[in-house]
Design an enzyme around this catalytic site. Structure first.
Site, short mmCIF file in Angstrom:
data_model
loop_
_atom_site.label_atom_id
_atom_site.label_comp_id
_atom_site.label_asym_id
_atom_site.label_seq_id
_atom_site.Cartn_x
_atom_site.Cartn_y
_atom_site.Cartn_z
CG ASP A 50 -0.23 -0.32 2.50
OD1 ASP A 50 0.93 0.10 2.67
OD2 ASP A 50 -0.81 -1.02 3.36
CG ASP A 52 1.18 4.14 4.45
OD1 ASP A 52 -0.06 4.10 4.46
OD2 ASP A 52 1.90 3.16 4.73
CG ASP A 136 8.57 1.25 12.30
OD1 ASP A 136 8.95 1.88 11.28
OD2 ASP A 136 7.73 0.33 12.24
P1 ATP Z 1 3.84 -2.84 4.97
O1 ATP Z 1 2.68 -1.96 4.62
O2 ATP Z 1 4.52 -3.45 3.80
O3 ATP Z 1 3.54 -3.83 6.03
P2 ATP Z 1 4.93 -0.39 5.98
O4 ATP Z 1 6.32 -0.01 6.35
O5 ATP Z 1 4.26 0.42 4.93
O6 ATP Z 1 4.95 -1.92 5.61
P3 ATP Z 1 2.71 0.29 7.68
O7 ATP Z 1 2.19 -0.47 8.84
O8 ATP Z 1 1.88 0.41 6.45
O9 ATP Z 1 4.11 -0.37 7.32
O10 ATP Z 1 3.11 1.72 8.21
C1 ATP Z 1 3.55 2.76 7.35
C2 ATP Z 1 4.70 3.52 7.97
O11 ATP Z 1 4.28 4.11 9.20
C3 ATP Z 1 5.91 2.65 8.34
O12 ATP Z 1 6.77 2.48 7.26
C4 ATP Z 1 6.53 3.48 9.44
O13 ATP Z 1 7.29 4.52 8.92
C5 ATP Z 1 5.32 4.05 10.16
N1 ATP Z 1 4.86 3.20 11.29
C6 ATP Z 1 3.91 2.25 11.24
N2 ATP Z 1 3.75 1.68 12.44
C7 ATP Z 1 4.61 2.27 13.26
C8 ATP Z 1 4.93 2.11 14.64
N3 ATP Z 1 4.32 1.21 15.39
N4 ATP Z 1 5.89 2.93 15.16
C9 ATP Z 1 6.51 3.84 14.39
N5 ATP Z 1 6.26 4.01 13.10
C10 ATP Z 1 5.33 3.25 12.53
MG MG Z 2 2.28 0.26 4.30
#
Ligand code: ATP
Ligand code: MG
Length: 438
Positions: A50, A52, A136
Site C-alpha cells: 500500500d 502511505d 520505527d
Molecule cells: P507494509 O505496509 O509493507 O507492512 P509499511 O512499512 O508500509 O509496511 P505500515 O504499517 O503500512 O508499514 O506503516 C507505514 C509507515 O508508518 C511505516 O513504514 C513506518 O514509517 C510508520 N509506522 C507504522 N507503524 C509504526 C509504529 N508502530 N511505530 C513507528 N512508526 C510506525
Molecule cells: Mg504500508
C-alpha cells in the site's frame, strides 16, 4: 538526500491514486511525500502493499482538498483518501513529545477503543525531520517527493536497505516501551524482506517481550493477519517462538509447545505451510482455517479433560470445551465473529465427515464450509499417519468428490461398521473422532 538519478524510485512503480494525492497536495501549496513501505519496497524492487503519504497539511486542510476523504482517529487524526478499493493514507508530520501517538494511531486504525479523553496537544504535529524520528525503522523513514523526484533519507535508511538491516531509530528500549508492537514489526520486516535485525535492535526483545501483554486484543488480530496470513507464517512463527513472543498470540499453543507436544507442532506447521503456499499462489485463504488448526489439539485436550469429570453427550462436551477455549483465546486475539463461526464449522465438520450413512454424507457435502472441513481432515490425516481410520476417511472423501452421484450412493451403501445413531445418546460413548453434533 538522493537526487533523481541516484535512486530507482520512479513514479511508474507507484499507484496512480497515490500520485494523484501527492500532486493535489503539492498544488494546494503543501509538502507531500510518499513514505514507509511504498519507498522501501520500490528501492528493493518489490511491489508495495500500500502507499502511505506524509504531509505538512493538517487533517482539515487535507479534507478541504479531497472530496473522497475521511478523517479517522481521535488524537492523531489521519486522512483516508478513498479510490474505489484502494485507500491512500495521508498523515500530517508528527512532532516530538508525542510518545503515545504511534500506539494510539494503531489502535485507532485497528479497533474502536474507548475514548481516552486525551486532549489534542499543540505540538502533536511537526516538521518532516521530527516525523522521520517518530518512525520505527530506518528503512521506513524514507521520503519520496513527486515535486523534485528526490528521496529524502533522514536516518541512513538507504544504506540499511542496501545492507538489508532492520534498525530501530533512536533509543531501542525507549522505542519498544513506547510501542511494543515494534518488536513484532522488526521480526515481520526481517522475514518479509529477508533482512537481519541489527544487534542492538535485537538485543532487548526477549527481555521486553512481556510488554506485549498490554496490547489490545483487537490490535493483536491485525498483527496476527500481517504475521500469519501474508505468506511468511512459518518463518514468523519460528522467530516469534525464539523471541518468546508467540505466546501473546496463542497462549495455549505456546504452552503445549513448551511441553514438547510434537503432534501439535507438526500440525500447526503443516497448516501454516499450506497457508503460505496458497497465499504465494494467489489462492484465497481464510484466517479461520489457521485459527481452527492452532486450537484443534488444545480443543481436544479440553474435551478429554471434560470427559474425565463428566458424562456429557459428545455434543455437550464439544460445546463445553468451546466455551473454555474461545474466551481464553479471545483474551489474546479478538477474532471477529464471522471467523469464529467458520472455525466452529470446520471443527463440527470433522465429526460430520466421519458419519456418512443414509443422507449424512450428502448433507455434509452440501455444507457451505465443506471444502475447508475436508482440507482440515486431510491435514489431520497427514499428521496422524498411524491413524488408518482417519486416512481411510480422508481417502473416501477424496474419492467421493470425484465420482458421479450414482457412484456416490454406492459409496455410502458400501460403508461398513458405521451405525446410524440415535438423536439423543443415552449413555456416554467414546466417539471415534470427537463429538456428535446431532
Ligand atoms: P507494509 O505496509 O509493507 O507492512 P509499511 O512499512 O508500509 O509496511 P505500515 O504499517 O503500512 O508499514 O506503516 C507505514 C509507515 O508508518 C511505516 O513504514 C513506518 O514509517 C510508520 N509506522 C507504522 N507503524 C509504526 C509504529 N508502530 N511505530 C513507528 N512508526 C510506525
Ligand atoms: Mg504500508
Amino acid at each position: 538526500m538522493l537526487s533523481r538519478d541516484q535512486h530507482p524510485v520512479s513514479r511508474q512503480f507507484m499507484s496512480s491514486s497515490a500520485l494523484k494525492v501527492l500532486y493535489r497536495l503539492n498544488k494546494g501549496g503543501y509538502d507531500a511525500y510518499l513514505v514507509g513501505g511504498g519507498v522501501r519496497d520500490i528501492l528493493l524492487g518489490l511491489k508495495p502493499k500500500d502507499f502511505d503519504i506524509a504531509t505538512n497539511a493538517t487533517p482539515e486542510q487535507i479534507k478541504a482538498l479531497f472530496r473522497n476523504c475521511r478523517l479517522i482517529g481521535r488524537r492523531f487524526r489521519l486522512a483516508h483518501i478513498v479510490f474505489g478499493r484502494e485507500i491512500i493514507e495521508v498523515a500530517t508530520f508528527r512532532g516530538h513529545h508525542d510518545s503515545a501517538s504511534d500506539k494510539d494511531q494503531q489502535d485507532i486504525k485497528t479497533s474502536k477503543q474507548s475514548e481516552d479523553g486525551m486532549l489534542l496537544r499543540d505540538n502533536i504535529y511537526g516538521s518532516i525531520e521530527e516525523d522521520a524520528e517518530r518512525r520505527d525503522f530506518t528503512i521506513n523513514a524514507l521520503y519520496y517527493s513527486a515535486k523534485d523526484f528526490k528521496v529524502y533519507d533522514f536516518a541512513n535508511g538507504v544504506k540499511d536497505v542496501e545492507n538489508k538491516i532492520i534498525r530501530l531509530i533512536g533509543d531501542v528500549e525507549t522505542r519498544y516501551r513506547e510501542d511494543p508492537v515494534r518488536m513484532l514489526r522488526a521480526i515481520r520486516f526481517a522475514t518479509k524482506l529477508d533482512m537481519e535485525i541489527e544487534a542492538q535492535t535485537k538485543a532487548p526483545i526477549k527481555t521486553l517481550a512481556p510488554l506485549m501483554a498490554n496490547i489490545p486484543a483487537a490490535r493483536m488480530f491485525e498483527e496476527f493477519l500481517k504475521m500469519f496470513i501474508a505468506g511468511k507464517a512459518v518463518a514468523n512463527f519460528e522467530q516469534l517462538r525464539d523471541y518468546h513472543l508467540f505466546k501473546f498470540f496463542f497462549p495455549a499453543v505456546d504452552q503445549a509447545l513448551d511441553n514438547n507436544d510434537e503432534l501439535l507442532e507438526r500440525f500447526i506447521i503443516l497448516a501454516m505451510e499450506n497457508t503460505d503456499k496458497r497465499i504465494n499462489n494467489d489462492q484465497r485463504v481464510t484466517p479461520a482455517f489457521l485459527f481452527a488448526a492452532m486450537l484443534w489439539y488444545p480443543l481436544q485436550n479440553y474435551i478429554k479433560q471434560i470427559n474425565i469429570n463428566n458424562s456429557l453427550s459428545p455434543q455437550d462436551t464439544f460445546f463445553a470445551a468451546l466455551n473454555e477455549i474461545m474466551p481464553e483465546q479471545q483474551r489474546s486475539i479478538a477474532i471477529p465473529k464471522r471467523f469464529q463461526g467458520v472455525m466452529k464449522d470446520i471443527w463440527i465438520l470433522q465429526d460430520k465427515l466421519a458419519h456418512r450413512v443414509g443422507k449424512k454424507a450428502f448433507k455434509a457435502f452440501e455444507h457451505p464450509k465443506f471444502r475447508a472441513g475436508y482440507d482440515f481432515l486431510l491435514l489431520r490425516s497427514e499428521i496422524e499417519s498411524d491413524n488408518t481410520q482417519l486416512a481411510e476417511l480422508a481417502q473416501w472423501w477424496t474419492d467421493f468428490q470425484d465420482v458421479s452421484p450414482e457412484a456416490q450412493l454406492q459409496m455410502v451403501k458400501g460403508i461398513k461398521g458405521e451405525q446410524s445413531r440415535r438423536r439423543t445418546p443415552r449413555k456416554r460413548r467414546k466417539p471415534t473422532t470427537t463429538f456428535s453434533t446431532e
